[in-house]
Enzyme design. Structure first.
Site, short mmCIF file in Angstrom:
data_model
loop_
_atom_site.label_atom_id
_atom_site.label_comp_id
_atom_site.label_asym_id
_atom_site.label_seq_id
_atom_site.Cartn_x
_atom_site.Cartn_y
_atom_site.Cartn_z
N ALA A 115 -14.96 -3.08 -0.99
CA ALA A 115 -14.77 -3.59 -2.13
C ALA A 115 -13.53 -4.52 -2.13
O ALA A 115 -13.58 -5.74 -2.77
CB ALA A 115 -14.96 -2.75 -3.29
N ASP A 116 -12.46 -3.89 -1.64
CA ASP A 116 -11.01 -4.74 -1.86
C ASP A 116 -11.19 -5.77 -1.06
O ASP A 116 -10.46 -6.77 -1.21
CB ASP A 116 -9.95 -3.82 -1.17
CG ASP A 116 -9.93 -3.10 -0.05
OD1 ASP A 116 -11.24 -3.04 0.56
OD2 ASP A 116 -9.18 -2.97 0.89
#
Length: 261
Positions: A115-116
Site C-alpha cells: 500500500a505504501d
C-alpha cells in the site's frame, strides 16, 4: 488553537516506524510525528499517545474529522481501526485493493504491491506529472516507477541499509554493529569505516546503477525522488537522486482520502 478547524490524520505503518501527519482543510501539513512500530500496542495506547502529541501541537483530538491509513504490517491495522472507531468515532479509509487511487497498477499481480508503494506513486504523479522514480529508504529500499500517464509500472526491492548493517553484525563473528553514517573516505582505515563505506557508498552506487537501468527501459524522463529517513544521506552521495521529500507518503494518503471522499 484548533478552534473549528477540521483535520485529516494520515497514518503510514512501516516495518520500522509509524508515521503520522496532520493536514488542515487546505491540505497543508500542520504537524508530523514518528513512532516505533510495535505490534502489541493497543487502541487505548494509541489514543493516549495521539492525545499527548496533539496537545503539544495545541490541537484537540476532537478536531480530527477523517483518518487515512496505509500499512504493510497487518497486525497493526486492528488496533488502529479500533482507535478510529471507538476513540475518534470515525471510519478510517484504509488503502488497499479496491481503493480509488487514480493510478492504474500495471503489474502482474496488483494486489501484492504494498500500500505504501501505491501511495507514494499517487503523491509522485500529483507533484511530478512528467513521471517519477520514487526511492523509499525504509526497512527495504524500494524503487517505484510512475509513468507520465500516471501508471504504476512496477519497481525494485532491495535490502534496506539498516537490514544490511544488522546482517553484517549478526552473521559474522567479529564485525561490530555500526552507525549508518558517511565515512571520511571510500578506503576505510578501520573496521567501522570500512563497513560504513560499503553501506553508504555501496548503496549510492546501487541507486545510481538501478536508476540508470530503469531510465533505459522507459520512454519518459522521470524525476528521481528519495524518501524515508536515510534518503538525504544517500542522496548526498548518489548522482541520480534529484531531490528528497520525507513527507511523500503522508501527502499521498491525503490525496487518496480526498479522491475517495
Amino acid at each position: 488553537m484548533s478552534g473549528d478547524a477540521a483535520f485529516l490524520l494520515a497514518i503510514d505503518v512501516g516495518n520500522t516506524n509509524v508515521s503520522l501527519g496532520l493536514f488542515d482543510e487546505k491540505r497543508s501539513l500542520r504537524a508530523d510525528w514518528r513512532l516505533e512500530t510495535r505490534s502489541g500496542r493497543t487502541a487505548d495506547e494509541y489514543i493516549a499517545i495521539l492525545d499527548e502529541l496533539l496537545r503539544r501541537a495545541g490541537i484537540d483530538v476532537a478536531a480530527i474529522k477523517a483518518v487515512a491509513v496505509s500499512s504493510v504490517v497487518p497486525p497493526i491495522l486492528k488496533p488502529l481501526e479500533r482507535l478510529c472507531q471507538v476513540h475518534l468515532h470515525l471510519t478510517p479509509l484504509i488503502v488497499g485493493p479496491g481503493t480509488k487511487t487514480g493510478v492504474p497498477v500495471l503489474t502482474e499481480n496488483p494486489r501484492e504491491v504494498g500500500a505504501d508503494r501505491i501511495v507514494n506513486a499517487v503523491a509522485a504523479h500529483d507533484r511530478w506529472p512528467q513521471g517519477a522514480i520514487v526511492i523509499d529508504f525504509g526497512t527495504a529500499t524500494t524503487f517505484d516507477v510512475v509513468s507520465a500517464r500516471g501508471e504504476y509500472l512496477g519497481g525494485v526491492i532491495a535490502p534496506g541499509l539498516s537490514v544490511s548493517a544488522d546482517a553484517l553484525y549478526q552473521a559474522t563473528a567479529k564485525l561490530p554493529r555500526v552507525e549508518i553514517a558517511r565515512p571520511a573516505a571510500a578506503i576505510g582505515r578501520n573496521t567501522v569505516a570500512c563497513m560504513q563505506s560499503g553501506l553508504v557508498f555501496g548503496y549510492a552506487g546501487l541507486v545510481d546503477a538501478l536508476v540508470g537501468r530503469i531510465k533505459a527501459e522507459v520512454d519518459f524522463a522521470p524525476r528521481v525522488v528519495g524518501t524515508g529517513g536515510l534518503a538525504p544521506l544517500i542522496a548526498a552521495e548518489a548522482r541520480s537522486i534529484d531531490e528528497c521529500d520525507d513527507m511523500l507518503t503522508l501527502r499521498g494518503l491525503a490525496i487518496i482520502h480526498d479522491r475517495n471522499r
